[in-house]
Design a protein around this motif. Structure first.
Motif, PDB file in Angstrom:
ATOM      1  N   ASP A  92       0.843  -1.169  -0.039  1.00 12.40           N
ATOM      2  CA  ASP A  92      -0.169   0.025   0.100  1.00 12.40           C
ATOM      3  C   ASP A  92       0.946   1.121   0.245  1.00 12.40           C
ATOM      4  N   LEU A  93       1.912   1.201   0.711  1.00 13.83           N
ATOM      5  CA  LEU A  93       2.992   2.300   0.445  1.00 13.83           C
ATOM      6  C   LEU A  93       3.173   2.589  -0.877  1.00 13.83           C
ATOM      7  N   ALA A  94       3.715   1.534  -1.920  1.00 14.61           N
ATOM      8  CA  ALA A  94       3.956   1.460  -3.280  1.00 14.61           C
ATOM      9  C   ALA A  94       2.833   2.019  -3.969  1.00 14.61           C
ATOM     10  N   LEU A  95       1.494   1.621  -3.627  1.00  9.59           N
ATOM     11  CA  LEU A  95       0.371   2.162  -4.255  1.00  9.59           C
ATOM     12  C   LEU A  95       0.203   3.627  -4.182  1.00  9.59           C
ATOM     13  N   ASP A  96       0.508   3.994  -2.987  1.00 14.54           N
ATOM     14  CA  ASP A  96       0.320   5.571  -2.814  1.00 14.54           C
ATOM     15  C   ASP A  96       1.373   6.429  -3.537  1.00 14.54           C
ATOM     16  N   LEU A  97       2.634   5.608  -3.297  1.00 13.81           N
ATOM     17  CA  LEU A  97       3.725   6.369  -4.361  1.00 13.81           C
ATOM     18  C   LEU A  97       3.484   6.598  -5.795  1.00 13.81           C
TER      19      LEU A  97
END
Length: 172
Positions: A92-97
């Motif tokens: 989910d960190l990657a998705l937001d990035l």
């Protein structure tokens, strides 16, 4: 660790919080055009440190995003400050990035797959790299992760994120 510098406190006379604020300030002052994304967790003063940096008039415009790995329940873990984005896994960190233009869809998909594979592993050490055993998973965190999948147009990525969600829900 990725290639780069590692800074550690030179001694115990300086607090973790002061050392982190000083080091981030020093890095930004020595790189006047640099912009940064701060990524930490809610257990080792990162919430407070990043809030101090973000509220520093000379530095705040250079902080693009602040992410906090929301691992610890309160009162052990710090409550996130305004403007800090919690994340549950690297997916989910990657998705937001990606949604903020810092990662490509291809890179994000690779991260999704690595997290999903890690959580599905038979080996505890590998599973805990995707989400540590000591991390606290709540219904609110799972709901936030589930909601992050809804705008995804890539069906394979959506399926992978849902499998991550399922793995976290069925965690012992």
């Amino acid at each position: 660790f990725p290639a780069g510098h590692l800074w550690v406190r030179p001694n115990l006379d300086i607090s973790t919080e002061e050392f982190k604020v000083q080091k981030i300030t020093e890095i930004l002052n020595s790189n006047p055009d640099a912009r940064i994304i701060l990524i930490g967790d809610n257990g080792e003063r990162d919430v407070t440190v990043y809030n101090r940096v973000k509220n520093n008039a000379r530095l705040s415009e250079r902080v693009d995003l602040v992410y906090i790995h929301d691992l610890y329940p309160q009162p052990i873990g710090e409550k996130l400050a305004s403007g800090q984005t919690p994340y549950l896994t690297a997916a989910d960190l990657a998705l937001d990035l990606m949604n903020n233009g810092f990662l490509s869809e291809t890179s994000t998909s690779v991260i999704f797959n690595l997290v999903a594979q890690g959580l599905a592993s038979d080996y505890d050490g590998i599973r805990s790299r995707s989400y540590p055993k000591f991390g606290t998973i709540t219904i609110e965190k799972l709901k936030r992760l589930e909601e992050s999948a809804s705008p995804l147009s890539n069906l394979e990525m959506r399926r992978t994120l849902r499998s991550i969600l399922h793995s976290l829900q069925s965690r012992p």
